[in-house]
Design an enzyme around this catalytic site. Structure first.
Site, short mmCIF file in Angstrom:
data_model
loop_
_atom_site.label_atom_id
_atom_site.label_comp_id
_atom_site.label_asym_id
_atom_site.label_seq_id
_atom_site.Cartn_x
_atom_site.Cartn_y
_atom_site.Cartn_z
N SER A 126 0.84 -1.20 0.00
CA SER A 126 0.00 0.00 0.00
C SER A 126 0.87 1.25 0.00
CB SER A 126 -0.85 -0.03 1.27
OG SER A 126 -1.40 1.24 1.52
N TYR A 150 -1.22 -0.75 10.92
CA TYR A 150 -1.55 -1.36 9.62
C TYR A 150 -0.39 -1.17 8.64
CZ TYR A 150 -3.40 -1.65 4.88
OH TYR A 150 -3.57 -1.95 3.54
N LYS A 154 2.43 -3.89 6.69
CA LYS A 154 2.79 -3.94 5.26
C LYS A 154 4.29 -3.80 5.09
CE LYS A 154 -1.26 -4.54 3.45
NZ LYS A 154 -1.58 -5.84 2.88
P1 NAD Z 1 -10.98 -6.88 1.70
O1 NAD Z 1 -11.12 -6.86 3.17
O2 NAD Z 1 -12.17 -6.58 0.87
O3 NAD Z 1 -10.39 -8.29 1.24
C1 NAD Z 1 -9.48 -9.02 2.03
C2 NAD Z 1 -9.99 -10.46 2.07
O4 NAD Z 1 -9.07 -11.24 2.85
C3 NAD Z 1 -11.36 -10.59 2.75
O5 NAD Z 1 -12.21 -11.35 1.90
C4 NAD Z 1 -11.08 -11.34 4.06
O6 NAD Z 1 -12.14 -12.20 4.41
C5 NAD Z 1 -9.80 -12.11 3.69
N1 NAD Z 1 -8.92 -12.43 4.82
C6 NAD Z 1 -8.40 -11.56 5.75
N2 NAD Z 1 -7.59 -12.23 6.58
C7 NAD Z 1 -7.58 -13.52 6.17
C8 NAD Z 1 -6.91 -14.70 6.62
N3 NAD Z 1 -6.10 -14.68 7.68
N4 NAD Z 1 -7.12 -15.85 5.96
C9 NAD Z 1 -7.94 -15.90 4.89
N5 NAD Z 1 -8.60 -14.82 4.41
C10 NAD Z 1 -8.42 -13.65 5.05
O7 NAD Z 1 -9.77 -5.88 1.34
P2 NAD Z 1 -9.31 -5.32 -0.08
O8 NAD Z 1 -9.67 -3.89 -0.15
O9 NAD Z 1 -9.73 -6.24 -1.15
O10 NAD Z 1 -7.74 -5.37 0.13
C11 NAD Z 1 -6.95 -6.47 -0.34
C12 NAD Z 1 -5.51 -6.25 0.05
O11 NAD Z 1 -5.06 -5.03 -0.51
C13 NAD Z 1 -5.27 -6.13 1.56
O12 NAD Z 1 -4.06 -6.80 1.87
C14 NAD Z 1 -5.16 -4.66 1.79
O13 NAD Z 1 -4.35 -4.36 2.91
C15 NAD Z 1 -4.50 -4.21 0.49
N6 NAD Z 1 -4.77 -2.80 0.16
C16 NAD Z 1 -6.06 -2.36 0.08
C17 NAD Z 1 -6.32 -1.02 -0.21
C18 NAD Z 1 -7.73 -0.50 -0.26
O14 NAD Z 1 -7.91 0.72 -0.17
N7 NAD Z 1 -8.75 -1.31 -0.44
C19 NAD Z 1 -5.25 -0.14 -0.43
C20 NAD Z 1 -3.95 -0.62 -0.35
C21 NAD Z 1 -3.72 -1.97 -0.06
#
Ligand code: NAD
Ligand code: UDP
Length: 339
Positions: A126, A150, A154
């Site tokens: 991120s 958080y 990362k």
């Molecule tokens: P999200 O919460 O919609 O999706 C994450 C998924 O991971 C969920 O379905 C959750 O059930 C699953 N999960 C979490 N912990 C788990 C575990 N221990 N075992 C199995 N499943 C697990 O989030 P997103 O927005 O799709 O983000 C995806 C990734 O991208 C994350 O790592 C997040 O930190 C990163 N990210 C997101 C953003 C954003 O703004 N959405 C920005 C930068 C980085």
């Protein structure tokens, strides 16, 4: 059997869109998700879009035995690791839960990959790893600094991946630093469905537009930005998803690791995003100016040169398209996957 790509967190927002793009590109996909922040209905929606082209395993990525059985059952050749918790505020009050889940799942996954002789990974990082950026646009060479738990999870995972590549050159890793993913699949069939009150701007706007929330609070109007509101690099989730295919192709063809920003390179203010949403959707958005949100930076947008030169990837969709697609998803699914 055709080689597979394992997607952890594939029932989530970015993972589900990436699964669709991968399947469209001919990849065979295995999704592993414990559904701690997603709905099983996502899987029905994915079937609606892609048919039965994927497998789903409900398991926690920290469960090494569950991972071993996935690697034993399917010919996995690459992994995209989305699974993780992502709410900054929550990470401040529950840091151990964030370290356990985000760092713990990455350690467990890398160990299982090593056991299975699979050493190609795309990792969801991120822009938050840049902390309060000293200058914008932010290049990948910028100073890294975690300003909350958080972000620290990362950064720890990134460092771990760098150490692993140093220790064993067989590892091929793409660290992708996302800026602000928004929007939805153009069909309106999958999209972003936060549980509870949205932390992020776009889902808050769409929930106001659909009548679920009374008004948007605009956090701060005294930033050193052109209109005083915070500036971010919003990127369409379909563009972001394509970036993962480009990263996988890079790892396969170049056999070398990479760390890249995935953004558009354009800064957009909160006020500009609200105004664009109202213009393209015709929906009024009630809003109030409130104090700055603690920990927010004034401006954050990407230098996208490296993504273009190394991955041949760049974002295609503009802010108007992001608003249009986010609104189609929200209006077709007023309560998200509960609709
Ligand atoms: P999200 O919460 O919609 O999706 C994450 C998924 O991971 C969920 O379905 C959750 O059930 C699953 N999960 C979490 N912990 C788990 C575990 N221990 N075992 C199995 N499943 C697990 O989030 P997103 O927005 O799709 O983000 C995806 C990734 O991208 C994350 O790592 C997040 O930190 C990163 N990210 C997101 C953003 C954003 O703004 N959405 C920005 C930068 C980085
Ligand atoms: N923001 C806002 N009201 C909200 C949510 C966010 O004004 O209800 C602002 C926030 O201050 C920031 C921008 O919108 O300037 C993007 O915030 P978001 O939480 O979506 O992303 P991040 O801050 O993580 O980049």
């Amino acid at each position: 059997m055709t080689p597979c790509t394992l997607i952890t967190g594939g029932a989530g927002y970015i993972g589900s869109h990436t699964a669709v793009i991968l399947m469209d590109a001919g990849y065979r996909v295995i999704i592993i998700d414990n559904l701690c922040n997603s709905s099983p209905r996502v899987l029905d929606r994915l079937r609606q879009l892609c048919g039965d082209q994927f497998e789903f395993v409900q398991a926690d990525v920290r469960d090494g035995a569950a991972l071993d059985s996935v690697f034993a059952q399917y010919p996995v050749e690459s992994v995209i690791h989305f699974a993780g918790l992502k709410a900054v505020g929550e990470s401040v009050t529950q840091p151990l839960r964030y370290f356990d889940n985000n760092v713990g799942s990455t350690v467990s996954l890398l160990q299982a990959m090593d056991r299975a002789d699979v050493r190609r990974m795309v990792f969801s990082s991120s822009a938050t790893v840049y902390g309060d950026p000293q200058q914008v646009p932010i290049s990948e060479a910028a100073h890294l600094k975690a300003t909350n738990p958080y972000a620290r999870t990362k950064l720890i995972c990134e460092d771990m991946l760098r150490d692993l590549q140093d220790a064993d050159p067989r590892w091929q890793v793409a660290i992708l630093r996302y800026f602000n993913p928004v929007g939805a699949h153009p069909s309106g069939i999958i999209g972003e469905a936060p549980s509870g009150i949205p932390n992020n701007l776009m889902p808050y706007i769409t929930q106001v537009a659909v009548g679920q929330r009374d008004y948007l609070s605009i956090f701060g109007n005294d930033y050193p930005t052109p209109d005083g509101t915070g500036v971010r690099d919003y990127i369409h989730v379909m563009d972001l998803a394509r970036g993962h295919v480009a990263a996988l192709e890079h790892l396969t063809k170049q056999q070398s690791s990479i760390t890249v920003n995935l953004g558009t390179g354009h800064g957009v203010s909160v006020q500009q995003l609200v105004d664009t949403f109202v213009r393209v959707t015709g929906r009024p958005i009630a809003y109030r100016q409130t104090a700055r949100r603690q920990g927010d930076v004034a401006a954050c947008y990407a230098d996208t040169t490296l993504a273009l030169t190394t991955l041949g990837w760049q974002a295609e969709h503009d802010i108007a398209r992001m608003c249009e697609d986010a609104w189609r998803w929200q209006s077709m699914n007023p309560t998200g996957y509960a609709s």
